[in-house]
Motif scaffolding. Structure first.
Motif, PDB file in Angstrom:
ATOM      1  N   CYS A  74      -7.726  -0.077 -21.732  1.00 49.19           N
ATOM      2  CA  CYS A  74      -8.135  -1.266 -22.483  1.00 49.19           C
ATOM      3  C   CYS A  74      -9.272  -0.902 -23.429  1.00 49.19           C
ATOM      4  O   CYS A  74     -10.351  -0.504 -23.002  1.00 49.19           O
ATOM      5  CB  CYS A  74      -8.584  -2.369 -21.525  1.00 49.19           C
ATOM      6  N   CYS A 107     -10.943  -6.495 -25.481  1.00 47.29           N
ATOM      7  CA  CYS A 107     -10.332  -7.638 -24.822  1.00 47.29           C
ATOM      8  C   CYS A 107     -11.160  -8.881 -25.102  1.00 47.29           C
ATOM      9  O   CYS A 107     -12.396  -8.838 -25.011  1.00 47.29           O
ATOM     10  CB  CYS A 107     -10.231  -7.402 -23.313  1.00 47.29           C
ATOM     11  N   ARG A 138      -1.111   1.510 -24.670  1.00 43.28           N
ATOM     12  CA  ARG A 138       0.001   1.224 -23.777  1.00 43.28           C
ATOM     13  C   ARG A 138      -0.183  -0.160 -23.168  1.00 43.28           C
ATOM     14  O   ARG A 138      -1.241  -0.470 -22.615  1.00 43.28           O
ATOM     15  CB  ARG A 138       0.086   2.278 -22.667  1.00 43.28           C
ATOM     16  N   SER A 139       0.839  -0.979 -23.272  1.00 40.78           N
ATOM     17  CA  SER A 139       0.712  -2.352 -22.772  1.00 40.78           C
ATOM     18  C   SER A 139       1.005  -2.478 -21.286  1.00 40.78           C
ATOM     19  O   SER A 139       0.501  -3.393 -20.616  1.00 40.78           O
ATOM     20  CB  SER A 139       1.650  -3.277 -23.557  1.00 40.78           C
ATOM     21  N   MET A 174      -0.223  -5.480 -18.658  1.00 42.16           N
ATOM     22  CA  MET A 174       0.737  -6.513 -18.272  1.00 42.16           C
ATOM     23  C   MET A 174       0.880  -6.573 -16.756  1.00 42.16           C
ATOM     24  O   MET A 174       1.022  -7.658 -16.175  1.00 42.16           O
ATOM     25  CB  MET A 174       2.100  -6.247 -18.923  1.00 42.16           C
ATOM     26  N   GLU A 224       6.877  -6.621 -22.561  1.00 42.79           N
ATOM     27  CA  GLU A 224       6.104  -5.503 -23.094  1.00 42.79           C
ATOM     28  C   GLU A 224       5.002  -5.969 -24.035  1.00 42.79           C
ATOM     29  O   GLU A 224       3.913  -5.411 -24.062  1.00 42.79           O
ATOM     30  CB  GLU A 224       7.052  -4.552 -23.847  1.00 42.79           C
ATOM     31  N   LYS A 225       5.281  -7.030 -24.815  1.00 48.60           N
ATOM     32  CA  LYS A 225       4.302  -7.521 -25.782  1.00 48.60           C
ATOM     33  C   LYS A 225       3.549  -8.754 -25.303  1.00 48.60           C
ATOM     34  O   LYS A 225       2.450  -9.030 -25.775  1.00 48.60           O
ATOM     35  CB  LYS A 225       4.994  -7.841 -27.114  1.00 48.60           C
ATOM     36  N   LYS A 226       4.156  -9.510 -24.380  1.00 49.47           N
ATOM     37  CA  LYS A 226       3.530 -10.745 -23.927  1.00 49.47           C
ATOM     38  C   LYS A 226       3.879 -11.007 -22.465  1.00 49.47           C
ATOM     39  O   LYS A 226       5.030 -10.872 -22.060  1.00 49.47           O
ATOM     40  CB  LYS A 226       3.991 -11.929 -24.787  1.00 49.47           C
ATOM     41  N   ARG A 255      -1.421 -11.009 -24.694  1.00 46.67           N
ATOM     42  CA  ARG A 255      -0.746 -10.211 -25.710  1.00 46.67           C
ATOM     43  C   ARG A 255      -1.513  -8.911 -25.902  1.00 46.67           C
ATOM     44  O   ARG A 255      -2.746  -8.929 -25.994  1.00 46.67           O
ATOM     45  CB  ARG A 255      -0.660 -10.967 -27.034  1.00 46.67           C
ATOM     46  N   VAL A 256      -0.765  -7.798 -25.985  1.00 47.33           N
ATOM     47  CA  VAL A 256      -1.382  -6.488 -26.194  1.00 47.33           C
ATOM     48  C   VAL A 256      -0.990  -5.987 -27.574  1.00 47.33           C
ATOM     49  O   VAL A 256       0.190  -5.990 -27.937  1.00 47.33           O
ATOM     50  CB  VAL A 256      -0.945  -5.481 -25.110  1.00 47.33           C
TER      51      VAL A 256
END
Length: 575
Positions: A179, A182, A206-207, A211, A228-230, A244-245
């Motif tokens: 991270c 954030c 990397r998400s 997650m 993967e995105k949310k 979200r990443v």
């Protein structure tokens, strides 16, 4: 996350309501109400206290303390569950309606067998309530408004509750490997008074680990969606949180996009199109070639569009884009600009902390001055007397100077009576350093009566601040129906400040009223109306609301040096 204190407060208050509904001992119900409020406002975490520690909390006796320990130990309270069992679920639903109350809810059930909001609406439509004792056309109107408030609130929660959840999740995710950044975004970042869901943004290469991490947090009760995105979760308190990443180099564009508001983003994208750009959460791109121009910081994105960075609190499409293009955005007030709190209470009236504790907590916040403003005698349940307030003044004078660099002011919160009269005669009021005056009753007077009432208070030479001006309680009570444009004009004319009450249940004045009042040249005071030391940090929410009203520190009297403040508080009086 809710503090254990707040969980216990809610449970004890529910029990008090259940006792009232069943016609139980009124003294018992009142005792549980007082204990609930005292525990909710107590500075220490009650889950860490033993019996002796609980008994040190005002209004908490041995019996209630033992019940609290039972709940903290087992997660349940037998007496509450027993009381729930004898009251139909429908009645418990009815008491959640603002402006109805437990006794009327039980009467509706017993006399008309009403056990749901829909059944209540049908009964009002058929005028079935009007034959019941204590009901009438005005009662029906109030209940309908209460239902509307409840439905309008829906699943939205107060700003402070959402902030507690968001800051806990941000802290937890910030410690996850990978991270890079954030924060929270959305309406919470814009400091709206209620929040529907919380948006959390993370910058990481990397998400996956992020997650996974959010699904495993103690606060997570349900995973709504995992991608993967949310990823979306529902917390143990029922609040939806969307994570979200983004890639680190898209951080600025993503933060702008997910902060909103939708209307603000549309305006920004229109400017981008005029420049032959395309703006998304991943960056600002050339529309034709698709080449990325900027995306790493919000400042870069705004600057490339010919705009200064626009503070999140202003992003509501209320003229901030035009002001930015003209280089006329205000330099908004910041929490660090606040030099003192001018509306607070102690256990002399309805507060739950001592004068000494409140003063010490204020000093720890670094204030230059601090006012104690306990209720005056016209709120009879507070049992204030001349002797009590004068004894407090003496103690305030003794404490003044004990905390280096912080001056103490002795004030009072006066009650604005039905005709605009206030507690105490002029010669007695002259002894206070400041007087806050507020409406606490007779909310259903006519518009003209309420307006005259507030105008008379503004014109009182001893009243420096009108407290929580509209009297609203978010999701529970509507504001009074007064001609506030006339009130704003009177405040500007008489040098009377309007309060921005920072308590999350009030935030009164709201941002839209602040914008209107500001046009009249009104000055404001951002105060917490603190009834415990845990309320003093609510100042941040009042400042956020002031920012949404476009205020600078020059607009707010408790950012001023003490000498300038004292001149304002005198309202032209000699001395």
């Amino acid at each position: 996350m809710a503090r254990p204190n707040e969980e216990v407060e809610a449970l004890l208050q529910e029990y008090a309501d259940l006792v009232t509904i069943t016609g139980g001992d009124a003294y018992k119900a009142r005792a549980y109400e007082k204990a609930a409020r005292a525990i909710g406002g107590h500075h220490a975490d009650v889950s860490r206290l033993d019996l002796k520690g609980l008994l040190d909390i005002p209004n908490v006796g041995k019996s209630i303390a033992e019940k609290v320990l039972e709940y903290l130990r087992t997660g349940r309270l037998a007496m509450v569950e027993e009381a729930r069992a004898v009251i139909p679920a429908g009645v418990r639903e009815l008491i959640t309606i603002p402006m109805l109350g437990p006794k009327k809810a039980l009467l509706l059930y017993e006399e008309l067998h009403i056990s749901s909001v829909d059944e209540l609406l049908d009964a009002i439509h058929d005028e079935k309530l009007r034959d019941l004792k204590g009901f009438g056309a005005k009662t029906e109107e109030n209940i309908l408004h209460g239902i509307a408030l409840m439905q309008q609130a829906g699943d939205r929660i107060l700003l402070n509750a959402a902030m507690d959840v968001a800051e806990q999740i941000v802290a937890d995710l910030s410690g996850v490997d990978g991270c890079e950044r954030c924060t929270y975004a959305g309406s919470l970042r814009r400091m709206r008074e209620t929040i529907g869901d919380v948006d959390i943004l993370v910058a990481a290469a990397r998400s996956g680990p992020l997650m996974e991490a959010i699904t495993e947090l103690p606060i997570t009760a349900e995973v709504i969606a995992h991608g993967e995105k949310k990823t979306s979760i529902r917390t143990t308190k029922g609040l939806q949180v969307d994570l979200r990443v983004l890639p680190a180099d898209a951080w600025g564009a993503g933060l702008l996009y997910f902060t909103g508001s939708k209307a603000h983003n549309i305006r920004v994208r229109e400017i981008a199109v005029r420049h032959k750009y395309k703006l998304s959460e991943y960056g600002l791109f050339h529309a034709k070639s698709g080449k990325k121009i900027v995306s790493e910081t919000e400042e870069e994105v705004y600057a490339r569009l010919g705009l200064p960075w626009i503070p999140p609190a202003l992003r509501e499409d209320r003229g901030e884009i035009a002001a930015g293009l003209r280089d006329e955005l205000p330099e908004l007030i910041q929490e660090g600009d606040i030099r003192g709190d001018l509306h607070t209470h102690t256990d002399l009236t309805d507060g739950v902390a001592t004068l000494q504790d409140m003063v010490t907590a204020a000093a720890e916040r670094g204030y230059a001055y601090y006012a104690v403003t306990d209720h005056a005698p016209n709120l009879f349940m507070q049992r204030m007397t001349d002797a009590k307030i004068l004894a407090q003044r003496k103690r305030v004078r003794e404490l003044d100077g004990k905390h280096r660099r912080m001056h103490l002011l002795h004030g009072t919160e006066l009650n604005i009576g039905p005709d605009g009269e206030v507690d105490w005669p002029d010669d007695f009021l002259a002894g206070f350093d400041l007087c806050v005056a507020s409406v606490h009753s007779h909310f259903n007077q006519t518009r003209d009566e309420l307006t005259r009432r507030l105008l008379r208070a503004c014109e009182n030479p001893h009243v420096s601040i009108i407290g929580h001006p509209t009297t609203r309680l978010i999701g529970k009570r509507r504001g009074i129906d007064a001609d506030f444009d006339a009130v704003f004009e009177a405040c500007a004319r008489t040098n009377t400040a309007l309060e921005i009450n920072a308590h999350p249940e009030r935030l009164d004045l709201c941002d839209e009223d602040i914008l209107r009042a500001r046009r009249y040249g009104v000055k404001f005071a951002v105060n917490t109306d603190a009834h415990s030391v845990t309320h003093l940090p609510y100042m941040r929410f009042g400042v956020g609301t002031a920012q949404r009203g476009w205020l600078t520190k020059d607009d707010v009297i408790n950012t001023w040096p003490l000498q300038k403040l004292r001149r304002f508080l005198r309202k032209g009086r000699s001395g």
